[in-house]
Scaffold this motif. Structure first.
Motif, PDB file in Angstrom:
ATOM      1  N   VAL A 305      33.476   3.326   7.457  1.00  0.00           N
ATOM      2  CA  VAL A 305      34.447   2.422   7.332  1.00  0.00           C
ATOM      3  C   VAL A 305      35.664   2.665   8.122  1.00  0.00           C
ATOM      4  N   ALA A 306      36.498   1.891   8.426  1.00  0.00           N
ATOM      5  CA  ALA A 306      37.693   1.995   9.297  1.00  0.00           C
ATOM      6  C   ALA A 306      38.990   2.401   8.153  1.00  0.00           C
ATOM      7  N   VAL A 307      39.442   3.709   8.754  1.00  0.00           N
ATOM      8  CA  VAL A 307      40.630   4.084   7.850  1.00  0.00           C
ATOM      9  C   VAL A 307      41.876   4.358   8.805  1.00  0.00           C
ATOM     10  N   GLY A 308      42.944   4.219   8.201  1.00  0.00           N
ATOM     11  CA  GLY A 308      44.178   4.967   9.015  1.00  0.00           C
ATOM     12  C   GLY A 308      43.848   6.354   9.789  1.00  0.00           C
ATOM     13  N   ALA A 309      44.304   6.573  10.694  1.00  0.00           N
ATOM     14  CA  ALA A 309      44.412   7.845  11.374  1.00  0.00           C
ATOM     15  C   ALA A 309      45.611   8.649  11.353  1.00  0.00           C
ATOM     16  N   ASN A 310      46.574   8.295  10.341  1.00  0.00           N
ATOM     17  CA  ASN A 310      47.760   9.116  10.029  1.00  0.00           C
ATOM     18  C   ASN A 310      48.850   9.074  11.373  1.00  0.00           C
ATOM     19  N   ARG A 311      48.600   8.349  12.269  1.00  0.00           N
ATOM     20  CA  ARG A 311      49.592   8.252  13.267  1.00  0.00           C
ATOM     21  C   ARG A 311      49.609   6.739  13.886  1.00  0.00           C
ATOM     22  N   ALA A 312      50.546   6.199  14.450  1.00  0.00           N
ATOM     23  CA  ALA A 312      50.900   4.847  14.819  1.00  0.00           C
ATOM     24  C   ALA A 312      49.739   4.456  15.815  1.00  0.00           C
ATOM     25  N   ASP A 313      49.570   3.373  15.683  1.00  0.00           N
ATOM     26  CA  ASP A 313      48.367   2.315  16.686  1.00  0.00           C
ATOM     27  C   ASP A 313      47.151   3.390  16.642  1.00  0.00           C
ATOM     28  N   HIS A 314      46.564   3.787  15.788  1.00  0.00           N
ATOM     29  CA  HIS A 314      45.167   4.544  15.892  1.00  0.00           C
ATOM     30  C   HIS A 314      44.661   4.363  14.365  1.00  0.00           C
ATOM     31  N   HIS A 315      43.302   4.276  14.440  1.00  0.00           N
ATOM     32  CA  HIS A 315      42.763   4.259  13.195  1.00  0.00           C
ATOM     33  C   HIS A 315      41.264   5.336  13.710  1.00  0.00           C
ATOM     34  N   ARG A 316      40.604   5.549  12.520  1.00  0.00           N
ATOM     35  CA  ARG A 316      39.255   6.122  12.611  1.00  0.00           C
ATOM     36  C   ARG A 316      38.218   5.202  12.050  1.00  0.00           C
ATOM     37  N   THR A 317      37.149   5.115  12.678  1.00  0.00           N
ATOM     38  CA  THR A 317      36.098   4.616  12.245  1.00  0.00           C
ATOM     39  C   THR A 317      35.035   5.511  12.048  1.00  0.00           C
ATOM     40  N   GLY A 318      33.729   4.836  11.231  1.00  0.00           N
ATOM     41  CA  GLY A 318      32.812   5.743  10.943  1.00  0.00           C
ATOM     42  C   GLY A 318      33.137   6.898   9.708  1.00  0.00           C
TER      43      GLY A 318
END
Length: 513
Positions: A305-318
């Protein structure tokens, strides 16, 4: 009673700014007025008598269940203030106190701490039976956080002061967005992807994130930060709630999980103090130690699943449950239209509920109050408490959702309307029938007005009385059209009077002779 002498301003026009169909019928029938500035219903004599009959129903029900009436109008804690002063010994329990407050009854039930928990609430169960006997279809809404039980009736979509809820057309399940929704844990299998950070400019909503990453909402994860009172009562703390991207969070369930009265979204300042980051891109991976994280049941086992990366304009996938994040799991979902029914899995539909009765366990007492008793071993114990509200105005509206009022609720049992005017045979017969029925002890309303026929025809049905009899002039006689229990009969006057007496539970003079 003659309609010409009664303060009942009937109308063929809808009142302005009123959208509740029941309230429209009530006002048009002369039972009350609508005050737009306060959005209040002002009851006139017909409405007051009807409301009084509903209170009689409530009173009888409470007394049948062992309830005792009190009056604590001058005390801010109501019946609880009385109980605190009086309840001292176990033999005084159980105790049910009730009192009229506004347009409803407030009940306080007090039971011993060691008494077994009841399977249901006898007041709500009995009230449900009474309403079914009067042609209504009440439902018990699923318990909400805190153990609140509601007895409700389905109202029109624009019903006043109603509760927006849900219903399953397949199995009849009924509830609200905050009703329990257990058993949705899904085995998603092991993760097939590695955790990877990707740039997602401006993707601060689930919809935009799904567009950029070409993912369905159920392959995303919301990470929401809530502020709630700290356990020690000093200040507030921030907690994290995880929910699948295609679902909503029930703040009521979050509050119930933490045992607090309210929660709200964390402010920018609170977020910065906790995360030092911006909202819209927050995720569950790499959260600071000490932050409490809870997740809805359908989050457990999520993979890729995609989740927030805890910094602006970025996410984490997988991202995957267990490998990259975990949390305490509980039921946190807010049920919605189109989502699966908790009981059978069919799609839920929206419903508007008029809440007639609401029972809530009382955990903590207001500040400065203490209620305890001594058990058989002389040990101090705290009783089990619950408050119940029986809403007479809501039930009044519910009755006006139908075409006619029940016999024991209506202000008059019978409406007699002659279509002839003045010295006509039907007018004279109507007066005679009114007098005969009234002398026999029935509540009868005679439309003796010199109103035009269209108004009288509208009021014949608009007054919502359970039994209606219209008298018509014929060449050398008077015929009657009798409306009762949804049936219509056209009879000679004498036969109609005979039938009417028996329908109302009496007997006419010809039967007695």
């Amino acid at each position: 009673m003659k309609l010409s002498r009664l303060l009942a301003p009937t109308s063929r026009n809808n009142p302005s700014k009123v959208r509740d169909e029941a309230a429209i019928r009530l006002v048009r029938g002369g039972y009350g007025l609508y005050e737009p500035s306060s959005e209040e219903l002002l009851l006139l004599p017909l409405g007051e008598v009807t409301l009084g009959n509903i209170f009689d129903l409530f009173d009888d029900l409470c007394r049948d269940e062992g309830g005792q009436s009190v009056d604590s109008a001058s005390l801010p804690g109501g019946a609880l203030s009385i109980a605190v002063r009086i309840v001292k010994q176990e033999e005084q329990l159980p105790l049910l106190l009730f009192e009229r407050r506004g347009r409803g009854l407030d009940l306080l039930s007090i039971d011993g701490a060691s008494a077994p928990d009841p399977d249901g609430d006898p007041i709500l169960e009995r009230l449900g039976e009474e309403l079914r006997d009067r042609g209504l279809e009440p439902v018990l809404l699923e318990k909400e956080p805190g153990g609140t039980i509601r007895l409700a009736l389905k109202g029109s979509p624009k019903a006043r002061r109603a509760v927006e809820g849900l219903v399953c057309p397949h199995c009849g399940w009924a509830g609200t967005a905050h009703s329990p929704a257990p058993g949705r844990i899904v085995d998603y299998g092991p993760s097939q992807e590695a955790l990877k950070e990707v740039r997602t400019p401006g993707a601060d909503t689930i919809a935009e994130l799904c567009r950029q990453l070409d993912l369905p909402p159920e392959r995303t994860l919301k990470t929401m930060f809530y502020s709630l009172p700290a356990p020690d009562g000093e200040g507030r703390r921030v907690v994290v709630v995880l929910m699948r991207g295609d679902c909503k969070i029930s703040e009521a369930k979050v509050a119930a999980f933490f045992g607090v009265d309210e929660v709200r979204f964390a402010t920018a300042v609170e977020l910065h103090e906790t995360m030092g980051s911006l909202g819209g891109y927050l995720g569950p991976v790499g959260l600071p130690e000490g932050v409490t994280v809870i997740a809805d049941e359908n989050v457990q086992g999520l993979a890729d699943v995609a989740v927030g990366a805890n910094r602006a304009d970025h996410h984490r996938t997988g991202a995957a449950w267990g490998r990259d994040f975990r949390a305490v799991v509980t039921d946190l979902i807010a049920l919605e239209k189109g989502k699966p029914c908790p009981a059978c899995g069919a799609s839920l539909e929206e419903a508007t509920w008029r809440v007639i009765a609401e029972r809530t366990p009382l955990g903590t007492l207001p500040e400065g109050m203490d209620l305890s008793y001594r058990d058989s071993d002389r040990k101090p114990r705290r009783p089990r408490l619950a408050t119940t509200r029986l809403d007479a105005e809501a039930l009044l509206m519910a009755f006006f959702d139908g075409d006619t009022l029940p016999l024991d609720i209506a202000p008059f049992q019978v409406l007699v309307t002659p279509w002839g005017e003045g010295e006509s045979s039907s007018a004279e017969a109507a007066e005679s029938l009114h007098d005969e029925l009234s002398e026999a002890g029935f509540a009868v309303l005679l439309d003796d007005r010199f109103a035009k026929a269209p108004l009288r025809e509208a009021d014949f049905d608009g007054l919502s009385l359970p039994v209606r009899i219209a008298l018509h002039d014929e060449a050398d006689s008077v015929r009657a059209t009798l409306h009762i229990d949804g049936e219509t009969a056209d009879l000679p006057l004498d036969d109609a009077a005979h039938f009417l007496f028996h329908a109302l539970g009496g007997s006419c003079s010809c039967c007695d002779s």
